[in-house]
Design a protein around this motif. Sequence first.
Motif, PDB file in Angstrom:
ATOM      1  N   UNK A 176      -8.439 -16.037  41.041  1.00 34.03           N
ATOM      2  CA  UNK A 176      -9.257 -15.149  40.221  1.00 34.03           C
ATOM      3  C   UNK A 176      -8.609 -14.921  38.862  1.00 34.03           C
ATOM      4  N   UNK A 177      -9.440 -14.946  37.839  1.00 31.43           N
ATOM      5  CA  UNK A 177      -8.961 -14.758  36.469  1.00 31.43           C
ATOM      6  C   UNK A 177      -8.767 -16.049  35.705  1.00 31.43           C
ATOM      7  N   UNK A 178      -8.771 -17.182  36.400  1.00 26.58           N
ATOM      8  CA  UNK A 178      -8.606 -18.478  35.733  1.00 26.58           C
ATOM      9  C   UNK A 178      -9.867 -18.807  34.929  1.00 26.58           C
ATOM     10  N   UNK A 179      -9.662 -19.291  33.705  1.00 25.25           N
ATOM     11  CA  UNK A 179     -10.789 -19.697  32.865  1.00 25.25           C
ATOM     12  C   UNK A 179     -11.092 -21.174  33.099  1.00 25.25           C
ATOM     13  N   UNK A 180     -12.378 -21.476  33.242  1.00 24.75           N
ATOM     14  CA  UNK A 180     -12.830 -22.838  33.512  1.00 24.75           C
ATOM     15  C   UNK A 180     -13.843 -23.255  32.455  1.00 24.75           C
ATOM     16  N   UNK A 181     -13.736 -24.499  32.026  1.00 24.51           N
ATOM     17  CA  UNK A 181     -14.733 -25.074  31.124  1.00 24.51           C
ATOM     18  C   UNK A 181     -15.385 -26.258  31.823  1.00 24.51           C
ATOM     19  N   UNK A 182     -16.705 -26.248  31.889  1.00 23.91           N
ATOM     20  CA  UNK A 182     -17.422 -27.324  32.575  1.00 23.91           C
ATOM     21  C   UNK A 182     -17.487 -28.548  31.663  1.00 23.91           C
ATOM     22  N   UNK A 183     -16.832 -29.619  32.093  1.00 28.21           N
ATOM     23  CA  UNK A 183     -16.796 -30.849  31.291  1.00 28.21           C
ATOM     24  C   UNK A 183     -17.972 -31.759  31.593  1.00 28.21           C
ATOM     25  N   UNK A 184     -18.343 -31.870  32.878  1.00 27.20           N
ATOM     26  CA  UNK A 184     -19.455 -32.748  33.243  1.00 27.20           C
ATOM     27  C   UNK A 184     -20.013 -32.329  34.597  1.00 27.20           C
ATOM     28  N   UNK A 185     -21.278 -32.728  34.833  1.00 28.26           N
ATOM     29  CA  UNK A 185     -21.937 -32.465  36.117  1.00 28.26           C
ATOM     30  C   UNK A 185     -22.542 -33.774  36.593  1.00 28.26           C
ATOM     31  N   UNK A 186     -22.244 -34.166  37.824  1.00 28.75           N
ATOM     32  CA  UNK A 186     -22.755 -35.400  38.396  1.00 28.75           C
ATOM     33  C   UNK A 186     -24.192 -35.187  38.877  1.00 28.75           C
ATOM     34  N   UNK A 187     -25.123 -35.971  38.317  1.00 26.20           N
ATOM     35  CA  UNK A 187     -26.532 -35.821  38.685  1.00 26.20           C
ATOM     36  C   UNK A 187     -26.782 -36.095  40.160  1.00 26.20           C
ATOM     37  N   UNK A 188     -26.057 -37.049  40.729  1.00 32.49           N
ATOM     38  CA  UNK A 188     -26.321 -37.478  42.098  1.00 32.49           C
ATOM     39  C   UNK A 188     -26.045 -36.383  43.129  1.00 32.49           C
ATOM     40  N   UNK A 189     -24.881 -35.737  43.036  1.00 33.93           N
ATOM     41  CA  UNK A 189     -24.510 -34.772  44.077  1.00 33.93           C
ATOM     42  C   UNK A 189     -24.155 -33.378  43.557  1.00 33.93           C
TER      43      UNK A 189
END
Length: 217
Positions: A176-189
């Motif tokens: 908890x408290x960790x910052x995350x940046x979404x780099x990519x999302x896989x369309x398949x799953x």
Amino acid sequence: MSPTEENYLKNLFYLENKLGEATVNELSKSLDIKMSTVNSMMKKFAEKGLIHYEIYKPLKLTELGRQQAALILRKHRLTEMFLYERMGLGWEEVHSIAEQIEHIDSTVFFDRMDELLNHPHIDPHGSPIPDKKGNIPQIDYHRLSDCKIGETVTLSAVIDSSEDFLNFLSKRSLTLGVKLTIESVENFDGSMTVDHQQKTSEVLSKFVCDRLLVVKL
């Protein structure tokens, strides 16, 4: 209220919040108890004014039932926080112990615990702690799986507090408290590649992302 009754009430509360309503069959599966036994307990709950009960219809907690369930959660979550903050136990260790301590019938005991912790609003898993009247704070959480590429979020809670899941997260420095940046999302799953403070990137399955609650920055 006996420990058995408290477990029934707490599970009914969880199911109602998760599904919008709960049935005797769902409660039976959740508790691993025969439906006939659950039906008998629900009739007792109805007599006590804790639920609205009609045969073959979904169960519905009354206002009193929801308040009583929330007060059980308060005891559980305060205990988890005390074990985590004051006794140094890991977030993966506190749930099973709190399951036992939550049945202690002593307002003074838990109020003192609350004071020693300086009145926390969340437990070690990010779940809100109900107040003395059973009111539950509303927090604007989002599932990580609902976030979009490029968004930066703070990991703030987990839906799954099982030991295996929490150990999985800890091994990846996902606390908890960790910052995350979404780099990519896989369309398949629906799996996500995220960048966070401790590592350059991590690939997380949709199963994991569905169980991580975040606050958007």
